[in-house]
Design an enzyme around this catalytic site. Structure first.
Site, PDB file in Angstrom:
ATOM      1  N   ARG A  15      41.737  58.142  49.566  1.00 32.20           N
ATOM      2  CA  ARG A  15      41.788  59.527  50.036  1.00 32.20           C
ATOM      3  C   ARG A  15      42.861  60.299  49.300  1.00 32.20           C
ATOM      4  O   ARG A  15      43.975  59.800  49.106  1.00 32.20           O
ATOM      5  CB  ARG A  15      42.224  59.533  51.497  1.00 32.20           C
ATOM      6  CG  ARG A  15      41.195  59.920  52.478  1.00 32.20           C
ATOM      7  CD  ARG A  15      41.810  59.815  53.875  1.00 32.20           C
ATOM      8  NE  ARG A  15      40.890  59.197  54.786  1.00 32.20           N
ATOM      9  CZ  ARG A  15      39.843  59.812  55.314  1.00 32.20           C
ATOM     10  NH1 ARG A  15      39.591  61.081  55.015  1.00 32.20           N
ATOM     11  NH2 ARG A  15      39.033  59.186  56.140  1.00 32.20           N
ATOM     12  N   ASP A  67      56.794  15.743  22.408  1.00 30.79           N
ATOM     13  CA  ASP A  67      56.607  15.186  23.751  1.00 30.79           C
ATOM     14  C   ASP A  67      55.125  14.813  23.855  1.00 30.79           C
ATOM     15  O   ASP A  67      54.303  15.256  23.044  1.00 30.79           O
ATOM     16  CB  ASP A  67      57.006  16.255  24.785  1.00 30.79           C
ATOM     17  CG  ASP A  67      56.557  15.901  26.174  1.00 30.79           C
ATOM     18  OD1 ASP A  67      56.908  14.812  26.640  1.00 30.79           O
ATOM     19  OD2 ASP A  67      55.835  16.708  26.784  1.00 30.79           O
TER      20      ASP A  67
END
Ligand SMILES: O=P(O)(O)OC[C@H]1O[C@H](O[C@H]2O[C@H](CO)[C@@H](O)[C@H](O)[C@H]2O)[C@H](O)[C@@H](O)[C@@H]1O
Ligand SMILES: O=c1ccn([C@@H]2O[C@H](COP(=O)(O)OP(=O)(O)O)[C@@H](O)[C@H]2O)c(=O)[nH]1
Length: 724
Positions: A10, A496
């Site tokens: 609105r 890793d």
């Protein structure tokens, strides 16, 4: 600086008709007041529905008139109102988000319309939006909009605020289109709710239903970090305080006081809504009248119900029910000159409300659920003399701030009735103390403050996103790494394993290397200029099984075990293991209480795994376990690691940083590349010389210089380095 565009279902506009002509004036509702400082300035605008169906022939004229107020209309047709607004927004989202899922009607036509109207809003926005602008989208009617705009403008700043609660994910998941709705919201950079509970519920829904990564209150979606935070909305407290001295208000106060002299006034003001607890409030008031005849003719419940959504069936039913109950109470208890309930089914201007706030002895706000509830804050702000008592439902967002109100559970009508008596008899000193504390809250966290911090947080998040982007291994960085790689003769490649070279698996033994990975590593070790080492937290037995036959250096258990290619494994000497039994027992006890968790024993560490545990429960138990471990780890000088779905306890003499330093010190490398994904790899990055290339997998805060998204990107980069 670009402009700001506010978007809501609105527009903040009042429409009146004079001599067949439509007139438009700004309406000063709570949100419009706060945002007035934004949309009324510079080129800023507010986009939304004007609140009525406009014939095609009038659209141009209406657009012109609204333009003077910096408002841009989105015209909706009857069908849109029926399906998007009444149907999807108010017959699906509203009841589910307010925990009354039995009222929801999951009609697919409404979903189609919801999508179409969100697209309609997007079309209007896109005709105004320019790079550098900021978009602030409001509320549940427009959940898809941030996602739609993001696709067209990947870098634009989008804030989203939801004014109603976000329910527990167990309720939210009932909605058949839940994932689409979440994805739409996640198009924003900053998602705000009134309370911390709403934030928790949203994060839980996003992670359960979309499997996204979350770091505190930051959600990762693609390469964007999205902030999810509570922003309890305030009011223009000074305005309500000043209104008490307005002439019209003073007139109203005079006549109301005259009318209700010798009566204590309970005030209740709500939109017609089943979420507002109007029926239960009436029941509590009736019980009060029933049990307390002494108060008859001495109190009145002044009850305003503002008409709302009257085309939705549940709202019509509610209206009839209120009429019936009020009629019954009034006819049963009335006296010749006294009605217990003064009931008004209409909306009033702020001056009249202000007069009511001033004369009401008690303000009774008891919603079943309410995102915030501004009426209670307006009451508090109006009480300049620090008198008056607020009775407030614990289900209203406002109850998290206004803790000095009499807080009630609206379902417990006996407690609400008792609260009415407590309020009428509250000692003056206590009343003032409570009101002073509430006023401090309402004045400090006012609507201007809200707007200011919201926009500031949006800027902060945008700059975090930019800095994250800067660290990404984009093409230019990749070329720079390759150039150095090619020019060097003595290279160290430190990799890793889990999360870096392979993805995570629910069973740790399933994350074994595949042929592509073997091939890639072979090609590295084949070139004698490369010294390639795997540096992992895995057991040495596992690394031996998977890589023992390869020409790689292997570092297992964060450095407790090492093996030079072709040589036997060597163990780090003189490490105390006396702590293990105690820690193992504790971890086992946590496994007994946590289905899916298990303990992995390594030579120098113990790891509690929770990757297979129900989401949420795993991290909860991990935190609890870490609290329990703190004393033991401190007394034995151990390291406690909070890794990716693991809690690890290990000897602090052993870490990947020390292992890295000992490798680096053994040779004069002219190129170093280290890649890792988890907490333990941070020690590697910190041990590297400045000119080394360090890369974190996953974009989190890290000591690494760069980051890559996942193990696929790591493999691509390694392949690229090997290309001639
Ligand atoms: O536009 P309507 O369908 O007529 O409804 C009116 C508004 O109701 C809702 O208000 C919410 O926002 C308030 C301010 O943040 C908050 O205090 C309250 O708890 C909420 O229910 C709705 O969120 C708005 O979109 C509607 O315009
Ligand atoms: O007759 C009325 C009754 C209420 N209000 C305003 O409507 C808002 C209601 O907001 P709230 O957050 O309490 O509830 P919502 O209706 O948004 O769910 C408040 O600012 C009230 O001042 C109004 O302007 N006229």
């Amino acid at each position: 600086m670009g402009k700001t565009i506010i978007v809501s279902n609105r527009l903040p506009v009042k429409i009146t008709q004079e001599n067949n002509e439509l007139l438009f004036n700004s309406s000063e509702g709570g949100l419009a007041t706060g945002l007035g400082s934004i949309y009324k300035e510079n080129n800023n605008i507010w986009i939304g529905w004007p609140g009525m169906i406009i014939g095609e022939e009038e659209e141009k004229d209406v657009t012109e008139k609204l333009k003077d107020l910096n408002l841009i209309p989105v015209f909706l047709e009857e069908n849109d109102i029926k399906h998007y607004y009444e149907g999807f927004s108010n017959e699906i989202l509203w009841p589910v988000f307010h925990y009354i899922s039995t009222y929801a009607r999951f009609d697919p036509d409404n979903w189609e319309s919801y999508k179409e109207v969100n697209e309609k809003f997007a079309t209007v926005i896109l005709s105004y939006l320019e790079p550098g602008d900021t978009l602030w989208i409001h509320d549940y009617q427009l959940l898809l909009l941030p996602g739609i705009i993001r696709k067209q403008f990947p870098d634009i700043s989008i804030a989203f605020f939801q004014h109603i609660p976000f329910p527990s994910q167990e309720l939210f998941r009932l909605i058949p289109w839940r994932k689409e709705l979440l994805r739409g919201m996640l198009g924003a950079d900053l998602i705000g709710f009134h309370t911390f509970d709403d934030v928790r519920h949203f994060i839980s829904a996003a992670t359960h239903l979309l499997d996204l990564h979350v770091d505190g209150n930051m959600i990762r979606s693609g390469d964007r970090a999205i902030g999810v935070e509570p922003f309890p909305m305030g009011i223009d407290a000074q305005k309500f305080s000043d209104l008490s001295n307005d002439e019209t208000v003073i007139e109203h106060i005079k006549s109301l006081k005259e009318h209700y002299k010798n009566q204590k006034i309970f005030l209740s003001i709500d939109r017609l809504d089943y979420s507002k607890g109007i029926i239960q409030r009436l029941e509590a008031f009736e019980l009060f009248l029933q049990e307390n005849p002494d108060y008859h003719e001495k109190v009145v419940l002044f009850m305003i119900v503002v008409p709302s959504r009257d085309n939705v069936a549940e709202y019509q039913r509610l209206k009839n029910e209120i009429d019936r109950i009020v009629g019954n109470i009034n006819s049963h208890y009335r006296k010749l000159e006294w009605y217990p309930i003064a009931y008004f089914y209409q909306s009033y201007p702020v001056e009249f409300l202000s007069a009511l706030y001033n004369i009401a002895d008690v303000c009774l706000i008891t919603p079943m659920r309410d995102g915030m509830n501004l009426v209670c804050k307006e009451y508090v702000a109006s009480r300049n003399d620090n008198t008056g008592v607020l009775i407030l439902s614990e289900m209203a967002g406002a109850s998290k701030e206004l803790i000095d109100a009499i807080i009630v559970n609206p379902n417990n009508i006996h407690k609400v009735k008792n609260a009415l008596i407590e309020a009428l008899n509250m000692p003056e000193e206590e009343m003032r103390e409570r009101m002073i504390a509430m006023r401090q809250m309402v004045f400090k966290y006012n609507i201007y403050h809200w707007v200011k911090i919201y926009m500031q947080r949006l800027k902060d998040i945008k700059s975090t996103q930019l800095s994250m982007k800067a660290g990404r291994v984009k093409d230019s960085i990749r070329d720079q790494i390759k150039e150095k790689f090619n020019a060097s003769k003595n290279r160290l490649i430190l990799l890793d394993y889990d999360g870096t070279l392979v993805g995570f698996k629910t069973q740790i033994d399933l994350a074994s290397p595949d042929d592509d990975l073997y091939d890639l590593l072979d090609r590295f070790t084949f070139d004698k200029r490369n010294h390639t080492a795997l540096i992992s937290g895995r057991k040495y037995e596992t690394l031996e099984k998977w890589f023992g036959h390869k020409a790689l250096d292997l570092i297992a258990e964060h450095g407790a075990w090492r093996k030079k290619a072709g040589s036997p494994w060597k163990q780090k000497a003189d490490l105390s293991m006396s702590w293990k039994e105690e820690v193992h027992l504790l971890m086992d006890a946590f496994c007994d209480r946590t289905p899916g968790a298990f303990v992995e024993e390594k030579s120098y560490s113990l790891v509690w795994h929770y990757r297979k545990v129900q989401k949420g429960l795993g991290s909860l138990r991990a935190n609890e376990l870490m609290d329990n471990l703190r004393y033991i780890t401190a007394t034995h000088g151990l390291q406690l690691l909070n890794g990716d779905k693991v809690v690890e306890v290990k000897n602090s003499e052993v870490n990947k940083g020390k292992a890295t330093s000992s490798i680096i010190n053994k040779s004069d490398y002219d190129f170093i590349l280290a890649i890792g994904d988890d907490y333990t790899d941070e020690d590697i990055f910190k041990a590297l010389p400045e000119n080394a290339f360090s890369i974190k997998v996953g974009n989190h805060i890290s000591a690494a210089r760069y980051f890559l998204e996942d193990f696929h990107e790591v493999r691509n980069l390694l392949q690229y380095l090997l290309q001639p």
